[in-house]
Design a protein around this motif. Structure first.
Motif, PDB file in Angstrom:
ATOM      1  N   ALA A  58       1.014  -1.025  -0.060  1.00  0.00           N
ATOM      2  CA  ALA A  58      -0.046   0.036  -0.116  1.00  0.00           C
ATOM      3  C   ALA A  58       0.832   1.152   0.109  1.00  0.00           C
ATOM      4  CB  ALA A  58      -0.915  -0.104   1.186  1.00  0.00           C
ATOM      5  N   PRO A  59       0.827   2.188  -0.951  1.00  0.00           N
ATOM      6  CA  PRO A  59       1.480   3.303  -0.972  1.00  0.00           C
ATOM      7  C   PRO A  59       1.519   4.111   0.142  1.00  0.00           C
ATOM      8  CG  PRO A  59       0.007   3.505  -2.513  1.00  0.00           C
ATOM      9  CD  PRO A  59      -0.249   2.119  -1.905  1.00  0.00           C
ATOM     10  N   ILE A  60       0.187   4.485   0.822  1.00  0.00           N
ATOM     11  CA  ILE A  60      -0.129   5.267   1.903  1.00  0.00           C
ATOM     12  C   ILE A  60      -1.070   4.403   2.869  1.00  0.00           C
ATOM     13  CG2 ILE A  60       0.050   7.517   0.486  1.00  0.00           C
ATOM     14  CD1 ILE A  60      -2.872   7.611   0.637  1.00  0.00           C
ATOM     15  N   GLU A  61      -1.188   5.214   3.987  1.00  0.00           N
ATOM     16  CA  GLU A  61      -1.955   4.449   4.976  1.00  0.00           C
ATOM     17  C   GLU A  61      -3.405   4.852   4.617  1.00  0.00           C
ATOM     18  OE1 GLU A  61      -2.515   4.345   9.851  1.00  0.00           O
ATOM     19  OE2 GLU A  61      -0.614   5.441   8.887  1.00  0.00           O
ATOM     20  N   GLY A  62      -4.393   4.153   4.869  1.00  0.00           N
ATOM     21  CA  GLY A  62      -5.702   4.537   4.787  1.00  0.00           C
ATOM     22  C   GLY A  62      -6.608   3.410   4.597  1.00  0.00           C
ATOM     23  N   THR A  63      -7.875   3.396   3.707  1.00  0.00           N
ATOM     24  CA  THR A  63      -8.656   2.335   3.912  1.00  0.00           C
ATOM     25  C   THR A  63      -8.852   2.179   2.161  1.00  0.00           C
ATOM     26  OG1 THR A  63     -10.180   3.368   5.746  1.00  0.00           O
ATOM     27  CG2 THR A  63     -11.109   1.971   4.077  1.00  0.00           C
ATOM     28  N   LEU A  64      -8.936   0.944   2.118  1.00  0.00           N
ATOM     29  CA  LEU A  64      -8.755   0.272   0.746  1.00  0.00           C
ATOM     30  C   LEU A  64     -10.207   0.674   0.134  1.00  0.00           C
ATOM     31  CD1 LEU A  64      -7.351  -1.331  -1.547  1.00  0.00           C
ATOM     32  CD2 LEU A  64      -8.430  -3.471  -0.768  1.00  0.00           C
ATOM     33  N   PHE A  65     -10.362   1.481  -0.756  1.00  0.00           N
ATOM     34  CA  PHE A  65     -11.595   2.007  -1.198  1.00  0.00           C
ATOM     35  C   PHE A  65     -12.267   1.159  -2.439  1.00  0.00           C
ATOM     36  CE2 PHE A  65     -13.713   5.085  -4.183  1.00  0.00           C
ATOM     37  CZ  PHE A  65     -14.742   5.197  -3.493  1.00  0.00           C
ATOM     38  N   ASN A  66     -11.399   0.708  -3.109  1.00  0.00           N
ATOM     39  CA  ASN A  66     -11.892   0.023  -4.421  1.00  0.00           C
ATOM     40  C   ASN A  66     -10.833  -0.923  -5.077  1.00  0.00           C
ATOM     41  OD1 ASN A  66     -13.759  -0.834  -6.463  1.00  0.00           O
ATOM     42  ND2 ASN A  66     -13.260   1.180  -7.687  1.00  0.00           N
ATOM     43  N   VAL A  67     -11.126  -2.103  -5.307  1.00  0.00           N
ATOM     44  CA  VAL A  67     -10.353  -3.026  -6.051  1.00  0.00           C
ATOM     45  C   VAL A  67     -10.819  -3.329  -7.539  1.00  0.00           C
ATOM     46  CG1 VAL A  67      -9.038  -5.163  -6.055  1.00  0.00           C
ATOM     47  CG2 VAL A  67      -9.398  -4.018  -3.957  1.00  0.00           C
ATOM     48  N   MET A  68     -10.165  -2.965  -8.707  1.00  0.00           N
ATOM     49  CA  MET A  68     -10.655  -2.984  -9.754  1.00  0.00           C
ATOM     50  C   MET A  68     -10.714  -4.328 -10.443  1.00  0.00           C
ATOM     51  SD  MET A  68      -9.883   0.190  -9.092  1.00  0.00           S
ATOM     52  CE  MET A  68     -10.438   1.702  -9.390  1.00  0.00           C
ATOM     53  N   VAL A  69      -9.528  -5.127 -10.013  1.00  0.00           N
ATOM     54  CA  VAL A  69      -9.282  -6.422 -10.610  1.00  0.00           C
ATOM     55  C   VAL A  69      -9.418  -7.439  -9.469  1.00  0.00           C
ATOM     56  CG1 VAL A  69      -8.227  -5.534 -12.730  1.00  0.00           C
ATOM     57  CG2 VAL A  69      -6.685  -5.923 -10.617  1.00  0.00           C
ATOM     58  N   GLY A  70      -9.412  -8.811 -10.014  1.00  0.00           N
ATOM     59  CA  GLY A  70      -9.297  -9.880  -8.979  1.00  0.00           C
ATOM     60  C   GLY A  70      -8.317 -10.822  -9.523  1.00  0.00           C
ATOM     61  N   PRO A  71      -7.905 -11.725  -8.444  1.00  0.00           N
ATOM     62  CA  PRO A  71      -6.891 -12.677  -8.908  1.00  0.00           C
ATOM     63  C   PRO A  71      -7.295 -13.423  -9.935  1.00  0.00           C
ATOM     64  CG  PRO A  71      -7.343 -12.781  -6.382  1.00  0.00           C
ATOM     65  CD  PRO A  71      -8.557 -11.776  -7.259  1.00  0.00           C
ATOM     66  N   GLY A  72      -6.281 -13.777 -10.865  1.00  0.00           N
ATOM     67  CA  GLY A  72      -6.342 -14.437 -12.027  1.00  0.00           C
ATOM     68  C   GLY A  72      -6.566 -13.770 -13.514  1.00  0.00           C
ATOM     69  N   GLU A  73      -7.021 -12.469 -13.065  1.00  0.00           N
ATOM     70  CA  GLU A  73      -7.095 -11.628 -14.254  1.00  0.00           C
ATOM     71  C   GLU A  73      -5.876 -10.943 -14.740  1.00  0.00           C
ATOM     72  OE1 GLU A  73     -10.150  -8.697 -13.843  1.00  0.00           O
ATOM     73  OE2 GLU A  73     -11.218  -9.895 -12.157  1.00  0.00           O
ATOM     74  N   GLU A  74      -5.798 -10.703 -15.980  1.00  0.00           N
ATOM     75  CA  GLU A  74      -4.582 -10.034 -16.627  1.00  0.00           C
ATOM     76  C   GLU A  74      -4.813  -8.444 -16.321  1.00  0.00           C
ATOM     77  OE1 GLU A  74      -4.457 -10.794 -20.873  1.00  0.00           O
ATOM     78  OE2 GLU A  74      -4.046 -12.933 -20.634  1.00  0.00           O
ATOM     79  N   VAL A  75      -3.227  -8.178 -15.952  1.00  0.00           N
ATOM     80  CA  VAL A  75      -3.150  -6.766 -15.781  1.00  0.00           C
ATOM     81  C   VAL A  75      -2.270  -6.106 -16.695  1.00  0.00           C
ATOM     82  CG1 VAL A  75      -3.828  -6.740 -13.611  1.00  0.00           C
ATOM     83  CG2 VAL A  75      -1.506  -7.017 -13.895  1.00  0.00           C
ATOM     84  N   HIS A  76      -2.094  -4.849 -17.032  1.00  0.00           N
ATOM     85  CA  HIS A  76      -1.210  -4.285 -18.134  1.00  0.00           C
ATOM     86  C   HIS A  76      -0.535  -3.197 -17.202  1.00  0.00           C
ATOM     87  CE1 HIS A  76      -3.212  -6.397 -21.301  1.00  0.00           C
ATOM     88  NE2 HIS A  76      -4.522  -6.155 -20.438  1.00  0.00           N
ATOM     89  N   GLU A  77       0.791  -2.834 -17.579  1.00  0.00           N
ATOM     90  CA  GLU A  77       1.638  -1.653 -17.220  1.00  0.00           C
ATOM     91  C   GLU A  77       0.682  -0.335 -17.138  1.00  0.00           C
ATOM     92  OE1 GLU A  77       6.099   0.399 -17.790  1.00  0.00           O
ATOM     93  OE2 GLU A  77       5.465  -1.283 -18.961  1.00  0.00           O
ATOM     94  N   GLY A  78       0.723   0.215 -16.044  1.00  0.00           N
ATOM     95  CA  GLY A  78       0.086   1.448 -15.759  1.00  0.00           C
ATOM     96  C   GLY A  78      -1.418   1.190 -15.687  1.00  0.00           C
ATOM     97  N   GLN A  79      -1.931   0.436 -15.550  1.00  0.00           N
ATOM     98  CA  GLN A  79      -3.524  -0.062 -15.323  1.00  0.00           C
ATOM     99  C   GLN A  79      -3.784   0.328 -13.947  1.00  0.00           C
ATOM    100  OE1 GLN A  79      -4.803  -3.886 -16.399  1.00  0.00           O
ATOM    101  NE2 GLN A  79      -6.947  -3.610 -15.290  1.00  0.00           N
ATOM    102  N   LEU A  80      -5.026   1.034 -13.539  1.00  0.00           N
ATOM    103  CA  LEU A  80      -5.176   1.219 -12.051  1.00  0.00           C
ATOM    104  C   LEU A  80      -6.000  -0.096 -11.633  1.00  0.00           C
ATOM    105  CD1 LEU A  80      -5.614   3.306  -9.823  1.00  0.00           C
ATOM    106  CD2 LEU A  80      -7.962   3.780 -10.965  1.00  0.00           C
ATOM    107  N   LEU A  81      -5.165  -0.435 -10.599  1.00  0.00           N
ATOM    108  CA  LEU A  81      -5.550  -1.660  -9.917  1.00  0.00           C
ATOM    109  C   LEU A  81      -6.362  -1.564  -8.564  1.00  0.00           C
ATOM    110  CD1 LEU A  81      -2.269  -3.699  -9.907  1.00  0.00           C
ATOM    111  CD2 LEU A  81      -4.058  -3.688 -11.740  1.00  0.00           C
TER     112      LEU A  81
END
Length: 329
Positions: free
Chosen positions: A63-86
């Motif tokens: 986690a880059p900062i302390e806080g509350t995990l607000f939203n997770v855009m992808v789940g385990p097993g999904e492909e991700v790309h460089e620069g994609q908001l996760l």
């Protein structure tokens, strides 16, 4: 004669029994029983195990900062790309700081605009006051000169008292006006300096407020968790709404270089003792039917063994089940 015949018959029976015994022994020795197994009891030439495929190279994202995990855009097993908001993290303290800094910036900007207008007005007033002072000063010097001249003439009896007193009165009036105009010009100049000093102070405070706002904004921007590379998301350690912290370990894990894979197997202790690093293995994955991937044992420990292999098949991904055969020496 009869006795000899009986003796001969007995000898023949004994000879036949002896020949039968010899034949039976010969058959038993020639192939009556299977050869013994040269493999010692309990020894294995190959062992078969099942395990789970995972990537050899995994990138962890804390986690880059302390806080509350607000939203997770992808789940385990999904492909991700460089620069994609996760994922996104909310920090109310940073949000409040950004809002407060923004309000301070707006307030100081308004104040700076008012001061700039006030500075122009103060300079105009100072210019007018100094012009009046210059005029009053010239008139004062002229009246002073005339008064001194009339004083000399009056002492010598060359001018009437009335003219002398008028010159003294004019000088007194011009002196008073001169002093008033001098103070007014001085006050106008001081006002210009005061407005200028306050303008510089507000301008500096505005710059600091903008820096705080930019810092808070950059911190909030850092709350966006972005993928550093192409790969597959393999793990998320927290759920939306849970608190996260930079020192809490990996928040997300991304498998990269999906051709370099490995399988984790957990053999029984007695079997694990027979496995050594470097032993050859073959890997079968259901998602790649007909494919056999050669591999080798990389590591053996109490928790199990790791078999690494290279897969050119795009269908083989971390998380798939695999059947592993390890050849024993």
């Amino acid at each position: 004669m009869r006795g000899k015949w009986i003796l001969a018959s007995g000898a023949a029976i004994l000879l036949g029994a002896a020949l039968g015994a010899v034949t039976l022994l010969w058959r038993s020795g020639a192939g009556g029983s299977a050869p013994s197994d040269p493999t010692p009891p309990g020894a294995l030439a190959e062992i078969s195990l099942t395990g789970v495929v995972r990537a050899q190279h995994v990138v962890g994202l804390a986690a880059p900062i302390e806080g509350t995990l607000f939203n997770v855009m992808v789940g385990p097993g999904e492909e991700v790309h460089e620069g994609q908001l996760l994922a996104q993290i909310r920090n109310t303290a940073l949000e409040e700081e950004l809002e407060a800094a923004g309000e301070e910036v707006r307030r100081l900007e308004d104040r700076l605009k008012n001061l700039e207008s006030a500075f122009l007005a103060a300079r105009l007033e100072a210019s007018r006051a100094n012009a009046d002072f210059s005029r009053a000063q010239a008139e004062f010097f002229q009246a002073e000169k005339a008064a001194l001249r009339q004083q000399v003439l009056y002492r010598e009896g060359a001018t009437p008292r009335r003219v002398y007193e008028a010159a003294q009165a004019e000088f007194k009036a011009k002196e008073e006006e001169y002093e008033v105009r001098r103070k007014a010009a001085q006050a106008a100049d001081e006002q210009v300096s005061a407005v200028l000093n306050e303008t510089e102070t507000v301008r500096k405070a505005l710059q600091e407020a903008k820096e705080r706002m930019e810092l808070a904004g950059s911190d909030l921007l850092a709350a966006d968790v972005v993928s550093p590379a192409n790969g597959i998301l393999t793990a998320v350690s927290a759920k939306a709404g849970e608190e996260v912290h930079p020192e809490a370990g990996d928040l997300l894990q991304i498998a990269v270089d999906l051709t370099q894979l490995e399988v984790v197997v957990e053999p029984e202790p007695t079997v694990r003792e027979k496995i050594r690093p470097g032993q050859q293995a073959s890997v079968h994955v259901a998602e790649a039917p007909g494919e056999v991937f050669p591999g080798s044992v990389r590591q053996v420990g109490e928790e199990g063994a790791i078999v690494e292999f290279t897969s050119p098949a795009p269908g083989v991904r971390p998380g798939h089940s695999a059947h592993v055969r390890i050849r024993l020496p």
